[in-house]
Design a protein around this motif. Structure first.
Motif, PDB file in Angstrom:
ATOM      1  N   ARG A   1     -12.183  14.570 -15.771  1.00  0.00           N
ATOM      2  CA  ARG A   1     -13.454  14.022 -15.283  1.00  0.00           C
ATOM      3  C   ARG A   1     -13.203  13.059 -14.126  1.00  0.00           C
ATOM      4  O   ARG A   1     -12.058  12.701 -13.848  1.00  0.00           O
ATOM      5  CB  ARG A   1     -14.185  13.302 -16.420  1.00  0.00           C
ATOM      6  N   TYR A   2     -14.297  12.624 -13.527  1.00  0.00           N
ATOM      7  CA  TYR A   2     -14.244  11.720 -12.366  1.00  0.00           C
ATOM      8  C   TYR A   2     -13.208  10.600 -12.565  1.00  0.00           C
ATOM      9  O   TYR A   2     -13.160   9.958 -13.619  1.00  0.00           O
ATOM     10  CB  TYR A   2     -15.625  11.105 -12.150  1.00  0.00           C
ATOM     11  N   PHE A   3     -12.391  10.395 -11.564  1.00  0.00           N
ATOM     12  CA  PHE A   3     -11.451   9.268 -11.600  1.00  0.00           C
ATOM     13  C   PHE A   3     -11.114   8.891 -10.164  1.00  0.00           C
ATOM     14  O   PHE A   3     -11.037   9.744  -9.279  1.00  0.00           O
ATOM     15  CB  PHE A   3     -10.158   9.650 -12.343  1.00  0.00           C
ATOM     16  N   ASN A   4     -10.898   7.609  -9.959  1.00  0.00           N
ATOM     17  CA  ASN A   4     -10.505   7.174  -8.617  1.00  0.00           C
ATOM     18  C   ASN A   4      -9.475   6.053  -8.732  1.00  0.00           C
ATOM     19  O   ASN A   4      -9.591   5.178  -9.589  1.00  0.00           O
ATOM     20  CB  ASN A   4     -11.718   6.665  -7.826  1.00  0.00           C
ATOM     21  N   ALA A   5      -8.455   6.116  -7.904  1.00  0.00           N
ATOM     22  CA  ALA A   5      -7.418   5.072  -7.881  1.00  0.00           C
ATOM     23  C   ALA A   5      -6.567   5.290  -6.647  1.00  0.00           C
ATOM     24  O   ALA A   5      -6.655   6.341  -5.995  1.00  0.00           O
ATOM     25  CB  ALA A   5      -6.531   5.158  -9.120  1.00  0.00           C
ATOM     26  N   HIS A   6      -5.742   4.307  -6.346  1.00  0.00           N
ATOM     27  CA  HIS A   6      -4.751   4.521  -5.298  1.00  0.00           C
ATOM     28  C   HIS A   6      -3.773   5.594  -5.803  1.00  0.00           C
ATOM     29  O   HIS A   6      -3.370   5.552  -6.976  1.00  0.00           O
ATOM     30  CB  HIS A   6      -4.006   3.210  -5.041  1.00  0.00           C
ATOM     31  N   PRO A   7      -3.375   6.553  -4.950  1.00  0.00           N
ATOM     32  CA  PRO A   7      -2.551   7.666  -5.463  1.00  0.00           C
ATOM     33  C   PRO A   7      -1.226   7.237  -6.096  1.00  0.00           C
ATOM     34  O   PRO A   7      -0.772   7.874  -7.044  1.00  0.00           O
ATOM     35  CB  PRO A   7      -2.315   8.536  -4.230  1.00  0.00           C
ATOM     36  N   TYR A   8      -0.604   6.190  -5.581  1.00  0.00           N
ATOM     37  CA  TYR A   8       0.669   5.764  -6.182  1.00  0.00           C
ATOM     38  C   TYR A   8       0.410   5.021  -7.500  1.00  0.00           C
ATOM     39  O   TYR A   8       1.123   5.205  -8.486  1.00  0.00           O
ATOM     40  CB  TYR A   8       1.449   4.822  -5.247  1.00  0.00           C
ATOM     41  N   MET A   9      -0.623   4.169  -7.498  1.00  0.00           N
ATOM     42  CA  MET A   9      -0.925   3.381  -8.692  1.00  0.00           C
ATOM     43  C   MET A   9      -1.517   4.244  -9.811  1.00  0.00           C
ATOM     44  O   MET A   9      -1.552   3.823 -10.971  1.00  0.00           O
ATOM     45  CB  MET A   9      -1.900   2.248  -8.356  1.00  0.00           C
ATOM     46  N   ALA A  10      -1.977   5.438  -9.444  1.00  0.00           N
ATOM     47  CA  ALA A  10      -2.518   6.344 -10.462  1.00  0.00           C
ATOM     48  C   ALA A  10      -1.454   6.697 -11.500  1.00  0.00           C
ATOM     49  O   ALA A  10      -1.793   7.107 -12.615  1.00  0.00           O
ATOM     50  CB  ALA A  10      -3.050   7.609  -9.805  1.00  0.00           C
ATOM     51  N   ALA A  11      -0.169   6.509 -11.147  1.00  0.00           N
ATOM     52  CA  ALA A  11       0.918   6.767 -12.100  1.00  0.00           C
ATOM     53  C   ALA A  11       0.744   5.910 -13.353  1.00  0.00           C
ATOM     54  O   ALA A  11       1.046   6.355 -14.470  1.00  0.00           O
ATOM     55  CB  ALA A  11       2.262   6.475 -11.438  1.00  0.00           C
ATOM     56  N   ILE A  12       0.234   4.692 -13.166  1.00  0.00           N
ATOM     57  CA  ILE A  12       0.006   3.802 -14.313  1.00  0.00           C
ATOM     58  C   ILE A  12      -1.035   4.421 -15.241  1.00  0.00           C
ATOM     59  O   ILE A  12      -0.843   4.484 -16.463  1.00  0.00           O
ATOM     60  CB  ILE A  12      -0.471   2.404 -13.833  1.00  0.00           C
ATOM     61  N   ALA A  13      -2.135   4.899 -14.631  1.00  0.00           N
ATOM     62  CA  ALA A  13      -3.201   5.501 -15.436  1.00  0.00           C
ATOM     63  C   ALA A  13      -2.699   6.757 -16.130  1.00  0.00           C
ATOM     64  O   ALA A  13      -3.000   6.986 -17.310  1.00  0.00           O
ATOM     65  CB  ALA A  13      -4.396   5.832 -14.543  1.00  0.00           C
ATOM     66  N   VAL A  14      -1.918   7.559 -15.414  1.00  0.00           N
ATOM     67  CA  VAL A  14      -1.403   8.805 -16.005  1.00  0.00           C
ATOM     68  C   VAL A  14      -0.536   8.492 -17.226  1.00  0.00           C
ATOM     69  O   VAL A  14      -0.691   9.107 -18.292  1.00  0.00           O
ATOM     70  CB  VAL A  14      -0.618   9.618 -14.940  1.00  0.00           C
ATOM     71  N   GLY A  15       0.361   7.519 -17.093  1.00  0.00           N
ATOM     72  CA  GLY A  15       1.215   7.131 -18.216  1.00  0.00           C
ATOM     73  C   GLY A  15       0.395   6.618 -19.386  1.00  0.00           C
ATOM     74  O   GLY A  15       0.603   7.015 -20.539  1.00  0.00           O
TER      75      GLY A  15
ATOM     76  N   SER B   1      -7.763  -1.264  -5.828  1.00  0.00           N
ATOM     77  CA  SER B   1      -7.649  -2.445  -4.964  1.00  0.00           C
ATOM     78  C   SER B   1      -6.210  -2.963  -4.900  1.00  0.00           C
ATOM     79  O   SER B   1      -5.733  -3.348  -3.821  1.00  0.00           O
ATOM     80  CB  SER B   1      -8.610  -3.535  -5.393  1.00  0.00           C
ATOM     81  N   VAL B   2      -5.505  -2.956  -6.047  1.00  0.00           N
ATOM     82  CA  VAL B   2      -4.113  -3.438  -6.021  1.00  0.00           C
ATOM     83  C   VAL B   2      -3.269  -2.519  -5.123  1.00  0.00           C
ATOM     84  O   VAL B   2      -2.476  -2.987  -4.298  1.00  0.00           O
ATOM     85  CB  VAL B   2      -3.513  -3.502  -7.455  1.00  0.00           C
ATOM     86  N   GLY B   3      -3.460  -1.209  -5.266  1.00  0.00           N
ATOM     87  CA  GLY B   3      -2.691  -0.251  -4.464  1.00  0.00           C
ATOM     88  C   GLY B   3      -3.005  -0.357  -2.978  1.00  0.00           C
ATOM     89  O   GLY B   3      -2.098  -0.330  -2.141  1.00  0.00           O
ATOM     90  N   ASP B   4      -4.286  -0.498  -2.662  1.00  0.00           N
ATOM     91  CA  ASP B   4      -4.664  -0.596  -1.244  1.00  0.00           C
ATOM     92  C   ASP B   4      -4.040  -1.839  -0.600  1.00  0.00           C
ATOM     93  O   ASP B   4      -3.535  -1.799   0.515  1.00  0.00           O
ATOM     94  CB  ASP B   4      -6.190  -0.646  -1.093  1.00  0.00           C
ATOM     95  N   ARG B   5      -4.101  -2.959  -1.342  1.00  0.00           N
ATOM     96  CA  ARG B   5      -3.550  -4.210  -0.781  1.00  0.00           C
ATOM     97  C   ARG B   5      -2.036  -4.147  -0.679  1.00  0.00           C
ATOM     98  O   ARG B   5      -1.449  -4.571   0.310  1.00  0.00           O
ATOM     99  CB  ARG B   5      -3.939  -5.399  -1.677  1.00  0.00           C
ATOM    100  N   LEU B   6      -1.407  -3.607  -1.718  1.00  0.00           N
ATOM    101  CA  LEU B   6       0.059  -3.605  -1.758  1.00  0.00           C
ATOM    102  C   LEU B   6       0.669  -2.552  -0.831  1.00  0.00           C
ATOM    103  O   LEU B   6       1.607  -2.847  -0.088  1.00  0.00           O
ATOM    104  CB  LEU B   6       0.523  -3.349  -3.206  1.00  0.00           C
ATOM    105  N   VAL B   7       0.117  -1.340  -0.881  1.00  0.00           N
ATOM    106  CA  VAL B   7       0.756  -0.240  -0.140  1.00  0.00           C
ATOM    107  C   VAL B   7       0.155  -0.070   1.256  1.00  0.00           C
ATOM    108  O   VAL B   7       0.866  -0.190   2.266  1.00  0.00           O
ATOM    109  CB  VAL B   7       0.663   1.088  -0.926  1.00  0.00           C
TER     110      VAL B   7
END
Lengths: 228, 258
Positions: free
Chosen positions: B69-83, B111-117
């Motif tokens: 279903r719908y999900f949005n995140a920074h692509p690198y930080m999405a690893a956290i959500a996947v885990g 937001s964390v991913g956008d700021r960091l990466v």
């Protein structure tokens, strides 16, 4: 002019680097500095590619590939810019300006094709909604493969069309060029650096002390130029 | 009272490797309707095969449908959500809790991913490579420096994210509060500001090439032009201004030859 033997590897390069921008693997091989240098290397002029890549990298500093925002597709665009500049042996007057304009125009169209691809992916996902909602493995994998393949083909087509159109056009424009070579190159560098300086301001002006740090760096940079 | 942390069972290496390789293609079907949704399902799927009934079983299909279903995140930080989602699904956490977690973590992971990466790490690596170019680095050196440093951070973030997500499950929010994630963007941008001051003039000088007769005029033009673009407050993007200005210059240069 770019012949068919150069066009095929450049098209493949544009496809792979276009894919890297969003879909796979986002390792930033699509950044202009890398992409244009690789394109220059394919044509046998990696140094020319690096020069145009550096100019494009300065311009691309302001582009933050955030989520659904629209931005130029730098991967295929830099391949086109690097290749166009590299085919002008001896970098005659106007070659750099024409290559940068070609790359920016390709990047602009590339950004638009990315939006179309995202819409196409949405149509495809909508069409398979029932299957997706029933947790069908083949649908989930199929959507990923469809999106990746479409993006790869998008990059290949964009690079090939841009090179076929812009390569003879650039030779014609450089043939008609009437401005001094030094002025032409200074104009490109000046415009690229202007965008870069504005991008640095946009990125860092809220960071504590960043203005002074930038000015300090600038003094060091200018001193290095004077001393070398 | 906070319940004691539950030790995560180890995620089999083969499954971890498959999930990690799929993370690299997480945005493969990105679209304006479910955004990263299908990519999340695609990445979590190898872990779902451990559910009772195995691949294709009712539990597997329900979980896979939920994760797409719908999900949005920074692509690198999405690893956290996947885990975290892989762990929650294999632990049999209540679907409502999983759904709430999916809704809640989109914003912070973005937001964390956008700021960091995007706003810190990528410009830093670009400026470092431009500085190397300005100092006379060869094509190979400049590319290797940029790709090596950028991807050391990129891959480390994805590896850490997947591990942290799996270890903490739905309590992974605490991992986002790590000082490295909260404070490093500021330090990286401060270093980048110095680097920008050094890299931009050096890169300009190398692109212009031998003879610095026009260099002073160019620097003045850059200062004035940069100020004007900043004053536009984002009403016009820099690359569009560059395209219009350069296209105009090309047309002018052709017209003067006639």
């Amino acid at each position: 002019m770019i012949d068919i033997l150069d066009l095929i590897p450049l098209m493949l390069l544009g496809a792979i680097l276009g894919l890297d921008v969003v879909s796979f693997p986002q390792a930033m091989i699509s950044r202009p500095l890398v992409a244009a240098t690789l394109a220059g290397a394919v044509v046998g002029q990696p140094m020319s590619g690096l020069l145009i890549g550096a100019a494009l990298e300065l311009i691309s500093l302001e582009t933050l590939p955030i989520g659904a925002s629209r931005y130029p597709e730098w991967g295929s665009a830099a391949v086109v810019g690097g290749a166009i500049f590299a085919i002008h042996e001896g970098a005659p007057a106007g070659a750099m300006a024409v290559a940068v304009v070609g790359a920016l125009a390709t990047g602009w169209i590339g950004g638009w094709t990315m939006v179309l691809l995202r819409r196409l992916n949405a149509v495809w996902a909508r069409r398979h909604r029932q299957s997706l909602e029933s947790g069908n493995y083949r649908t989930v994998v199929g959507l990923q493969i469809f999106g990746l393949t479409a993006d790869l083909m998008r990059g290949a087509a964009l690079t090939a069309i841009a090179l076929v159109v812009l390569s003879p056009l650039s030779l014609a424009v450089v043939g008609l060029w009437g401005t001094d070579a030094r002025i032409a190159r200074a104009a490109v560098v000046g415009i690229a650096a202007t965008v870069a300086v504005a991008a640095v301001w946009k990125l860092y002006h809220l960071t504590p002390g960043a203005r002074w740090l930038f000015l300090g760096g600038l003094v060091v940079g200018m001193l290095l130029l004077v001393l070398t | 009272m906070t319940p004691p942390p539950v030790l995560a069972p180890p995620l089999p290496l083969a499954i971890r490797l498959v999930i990690f390789s799929r993370l690299l293609a997480i945005q493969g079907s990105w679209n304006y309707e479910i955004l990263l949704g299908n990519g999340i399902g695609f990445c979590v799927e190898p872990a779902l095969r451990q559910l009772p009934g195995g691949k294709g079983g009712p539990a597997y299909r329900e979980a896979l449908a939920r994760e797409c279903r719908y999900f949005n995140a920074h692509p690198y930080m999405a690893a956290i959500a996947v885990g975290a989602l892989a762990r929650a699904e294999t632990d049999g956490v209540d679907p409502d809790r999983i759904e709430r977690f999916r809704t809640a973590c989109c914003g912070p992971l973005g937001s964390v991913g956008d700021r960091l990466v995007w706003a810190a790490w990528l410009p830093f690596c670009s400026l470092l490579a431009l500085a190397a170019f300005g100092f006379g680095g060869s094509p190979l050196l400049v590319i290797a420096l940029f790709l090596g440093i950028y991807n050391a951070g990129h891959l480390a973030l994805r590896v850490w994210g997947l591990r942290a997500g799996w270890q903490h499950g739905l309590r992974v929010a605490s991992a986002l509060g790590r000082p490295l994630l909260r404070q490093s963007p500021q330090y990286v941008t401060q270093v980048s500001a110095v680097l920008a001051g050094i890299a931009i003039p050096l890169a300009m000088d190398r692109i212009v090439g031998p003879g610095r007769g026009l260099f002073g005029v160019v620097v003045l033009g850059v200062a004035v032009g940069g100020w004007i673009i900043v004053r536009l407050h984002g009403r016009a993007e820099g690359w569009r201004i560059a395209l219009v200005a350069l296209a105009g210059f090309v047309l002018f240069s052709i017209s003067v030859s006639r």
